[in-house]
Design a protein around this motif. Structure first.
Motif, PDB file in Angstrom:
ATOM      1  N   GLY A  40      10.328  24.631   7.285  1.00 20.26           N
ATOM      2  CA  GLY A  40       9.198  24.947   6.431  1.00 20.26           C
ATOM      3  C   GLY A  40       8.220  23.794   6.347  1.00 20.26           C
ATOM      4  O   GLY A  40       8.475  22.697   6.848  1.00 20.26           O
ATOM      5  N   GLU A  41       7.106  24.064   5.695  1.00 21.23           N
ATOM      6  CA  GLU A  41       6.049  23.061   5.534  1.00 21.23           C
ATOM      7  C   GLU A  41       6.371  22.137   4.365  1.00 21.23           C
ATOM      8  O   GLU A  41       6.835  22.579   3.328  1.00 21.23           O
ATOM      9  N   LYS A  42       6.078  20.855   4.561  1.00 21.01           N
ATOM     10  CA  LYS A  42       6.288  19.857   3.512  1.00 21.01           C
ATOM     11  C   LYS A  42       4.941  19.330   3.026  1.00 21.01           C
ATOM     12  O   LYS A  42       3.955  19.357   3.770  1.00 21.01           O
ATOM     13  N   PRO A  43       4.893  18.823   1.800  1.00 20.80           N
ATOM     14  CA  PRO A  43       3.629  18.312   1.254  1.00 20.80           C
ATOM     15  C   PRO A  43       3.045  17.135   2.034  1.00 20.80           C
ATOM     16  O   PRO A  43       1.857  16.877   1.954  1.00 20.80           O
ATOM     17  N   ASP A  44       3.872  16.447   2.800  1.00 19.62           N
ATOM     18  CA  ASP A  44       3.374  15.288   3.540  1.00 19.62           C
ATOM     19  C   ASP A  44       2.714  15.658   4.866  1.00 19.62           C
ATOM     20  O   ASP A  44       2.301  14.793   5.632  1.00 19.62           O
ATOM     21  N   GLY A  45       2.601  16.962   5.147  1.00 23.50           N
ATOM     22  CA  GLY A  45       1.928  17.402   6.360  1.00 23.50           C
ATOM     23  C   GLY A  45       2.840  17.627   7.553  1.00 23.50           C
ATOM     24  O   GLY A  45       2.377  17.936   8.646  1.00 23.50           O
ATOM     25  N   TYR A  46       4.118  17.485   7.350  1.00 27.28           N
ATOM     26  CA  TYR A  46       5.073  17.645   8.444  1.00 27.28           C
ATOM     27  C   TYR A  46       5.992  18.834   8.181  1.00 27.28           C
ATOM     28  O   TYR A  46       6.100  19.309   7.052  1.00 27.28           O
ATOM     29  N   LEU A  47       6.659  19.289   9.237  1.00 20.83           N
ATOM     30  CA  LEU A  47       7.677  20.324   9.091  1.00 20.83           C
ATOM     31  C   LEU A  47       8.964  19.673   8.642  1.00 20.83           C
ATOM     32  O   LEU A  47       9.249  18.522   8.992  1.00 20.83           O
ATOM     33  N   GLY A  48       9.750  20.414   7.878  1.00 24.57           N
ATOM     34  CA  GLY A  48      11.038  19.914   7.436  1.00 24.57           C
ATOM     35  C   GLY A  48      12.123  20.940   7.685  1.00 24.57           C
ATOM     36  O   GLY A  48      11.853  22.105   7.973  1.00 24.57           O
ATOM     37  N   PHE A  49      13.366  20.471   7.570  1.00 29.00           N
ATOM     38  CA  PHE A  49      14.533  21.319   7.780  1.00 29.00           C
ATOM     39  C   PHE A  49      15.048  21.819   6.439  1.00 29.00           C
ATOM     40  O   PHE A  49      15.424  21.026   5.590  1.00 29.00           O
ATOM     41  N   VAL A  50      15.076  23.120   6.286  1.00 25.58           N
ATOM     42  CA  VAL A  50      15.579  23.724   5.058  1.00 25.58           C
ATOM     43  C   VAL A  50      17.102  23.693   5.070  1.00 25.58           C
ATOM     44  O   VAL A  50      17.748  23.495   4.045  1.00 25.58           O
ATOM     45  N   THR A  51      17.671  23.881   6.250  1.00 25.28           N
ATOM     46  CA  THR A  51      19.118  23.817   6.449  1.00 25.28           C
ATOM     47  C   THR A  51      19.390  22.833   7.582  1.00 25.28           C
ATOM     48  O   THR A  51      18.467  22.413   8.279  1.00 25.28           O
ATOM     49  N   THR A  52      20.629  22.493   7.772  1.00 21.46           N
ATOM     50  CA  THR A  52      20.978  21.602   8.881  1.00 21.46           C
ATOM     51  C   THR A  52      20.619  22.298  10.188  1.00 21.46           C
ATOM     52  O   THR A  52      21.094  23.406  10.451  1.00 21.46           O
ATOM     53  N   PRO A  53      19.763  21.660  10.989  1.00 23.20           N
ATOM     54  CA  PRO A  53      19.276  22.330  12.198  1.00 23.20           C
ATOM     55  C   PRO A  53      20.219  22.218  13.383  1.00 23.20           C
ATOM     56  O   PRO A  53      21.015  21.283  13.467  1.00 23.20           O
ATOM     57  N   SER A  54      20.077  23.174  14.278  1.00 26.12           N
ATOM     58  CA  SER A  54      20.762  23.061  15.564  1.00 26.12           C
ATOM     59  C   SER A  54      20.044  21.978  16.363  1.00 26.12           C
ATOM     60  O   SER A  54      18.927  21.566  16.012  1.00 26.12           O
ATOM     61  N   ALA A  55      20.641  21.518  17.424  1.00 26.42           N
ATOM     62  CA  ALA A  55      20.022  20.493  18.262  1.00 26.42           C
ATOM     63  C   ALA A  55      18.689  20.992  18.825  1.00 26.42           C
ATOM     64  O   ALA A  55      17.718  20.227  18.912  1.00 26.42           O
ATOM     65  N   PHE A  86      -4.827  11.855   5.244  1.00 27.11           N
ATOM     66  CA  PHE A  86      -5.181  13.011   6.059  1.00 27.11           C
ATOM     67  C   PHE A  86      -3.994  13.973   6.151  1.00 27.11           C
ATOM     68  O   PHE A  86      -4.150  15.187   6.005  1.00 27.11           O
ATOM     69  N   ALA A  87      -2.791  13.426   6.378  1.00 27.01           N
ATOM     70  CA  ALA A  87      -1.596  14.262   6.495  1.00 27.01           C
ATOM     71  C   ALA A  87      -1.317  15.001   5.186  1.00 27.01           C
ATOM     72  O   ALA A  87      -0.988  16.188   5.197  1.00 27.01           O
ATOM     73  N   PHE A  88      -1.452  14.312   4.057  1.00 30.70           N
ATOM     74  CA  PHE A  88      -1.199  14.939   2.760  1.00 30.70           C
ATOM     75  C   PHE A  88      -2.152  16.110   2.521  1.00 30.70           C
ATOM     76  O   PHE A  88      -1.725  17.200   2.127  1.00 30.70           O
ATOM     77  N   THR A  89      -3.432  15.891   2.772  1.00 27.75           N
ATOM     78  CA  THR A  89      -4.416  16.955   2.551  1.00 27.75           C
ATOM     79  C   THR A  89      -4.151  18.126   3.491  1.00 27.75           C
ATOM     80  O   THR A  89      -4.242  19.286   3.091  1.00 27.75           O
ATOM     81  N   THR A  90      -3.784  17.821   4.724  1.00 21.60           N
ATOM     82  CA  THR A  90      -3.447  18.874   5.677  1.00 21.60           C
ATOM     83  C   THR A  90      -2.185  19.602   5.228  1.00 21.60           C
ATOM     84  O   THR A  90      -2.086  20.829   5.348  1.00 21.60           O
ATOM     85  N   GLY A  91      -1.219  18.865   4.669  1.00 21.17           N
ATOM     86  CA  GLY A  91      -0.002  19.478   4.145  1.00 21.17           C
ATOM     87  C   GLY A  91      -0.295  20.431   2.999  1.00 21.17           C
ATOM     88  O   GLY A  91       0.293  21.511   2.910  1.00 21.17           O
ATOM     89  N   CYS A  92      -1.226  20.038   2.131  1.00 22.19           N
ATOM     90  CA  CYS A  92      -1.632  20.921   1.027  1.00 22.19           C
ATOM     91  C   CYS A  92      -2.154  22.242   1.589  1.00 22.19           C
ATOM     92  O   CYS A  92      -1.799  23.321   1.107  1.00 22.19           O
ATOM     93  N   ASP A  93      -2.985  22.132   2.612  1.00 17.54           N
ATOM     94  CA  ASP A  93      -3.567  23.330   3.217  1.00 17.54           C
ATOM     95  C   ASP A  93      -2.501  24.166   3.931  1.00 17.54           C
ATOM     96  O   ASP A  93      -2.494  25.390   3.827  1.00 17.54           O
ATOM     97  N   ALA A  94      -1.601  23.497   4.655  1.00 19.45           N
ATOM     98  CA  ALA A  94      -0.549  24.218   5.383  1.00 19.45           C
ATOM     99  C   ALA A  94       0.339  24.996   4.416  1.00 19.45           C
ATOM    100  O   ALA A  94       0.725  26.138   4.694  1.00 19.45           O
TER     101      ALA A  94
END
Length: 126
Positions: A40-55, A86-94
């Motif tokens: 999912g989307e994180k406030p810092d502008g990056y994608l994050g793992f909601v659960t432990t991801p596969s490789a 810039f990343a934070f503002t983009t994260g807000c939009d995402a």
């Protein structure tokens, strides 16, 4: 306040460019992970793992985040703002653009599922 407005306008322009780049990078594995609520989307502008991801998912998200970081650095330099701003503002939009059923991280760090209501965003979001 003026700086936030400026960053918002810059990020809005950048998001359109970023969105077209991201759209081209999207593949069925990305769409599946997103729709299954694994990432999912994180406030810092990056994608994050909601659960432990596969490789495979970890490698895919890491690659997308590396590309996002490069984009943020480039756009921030062009507009005299920090990459973090810039990343934070983009994260807000995402987060605002998440579709119903997709995951996003709220300001308190909790992963939430987007409903028909507006997502919970950081109070500093423009």
């Amino acid at each position: 306040m003026r700086k936030i407005i400026m960053i918002t306008a810059i990020a809005a322009m950048g998001v359109m460019t970023f969105a077209s780049t991201a759209q081209a990078q999207r593949n069925p594995a990305y769409q599946a992970a997103r729709s299954q609520g694994l990432i999912g989307e994180k406030p810092d502008g990056y994608l994050g793992f909601v659960t432990t991801p596969s490789a495979e998912i970890k490698a895919m998200v890491d690659d997308i985040n590396i590309k996002r970081k490069a984009f943020y650095i480039k756009k921030a330099g062009e507009n005299n703002v920090t990459p973090q701003e810039f990343a934070f503002t983009t994260g807000c939009d995402a987060i605002s653009r998440t579709a119903q059923g997709e995951k996003y991280q709220s300001p308190d760090g909790v992963w939430r599922t987007r409903t028909s209501e507006a997502p919970m965003r950081d109070a500093r979001c423009p």
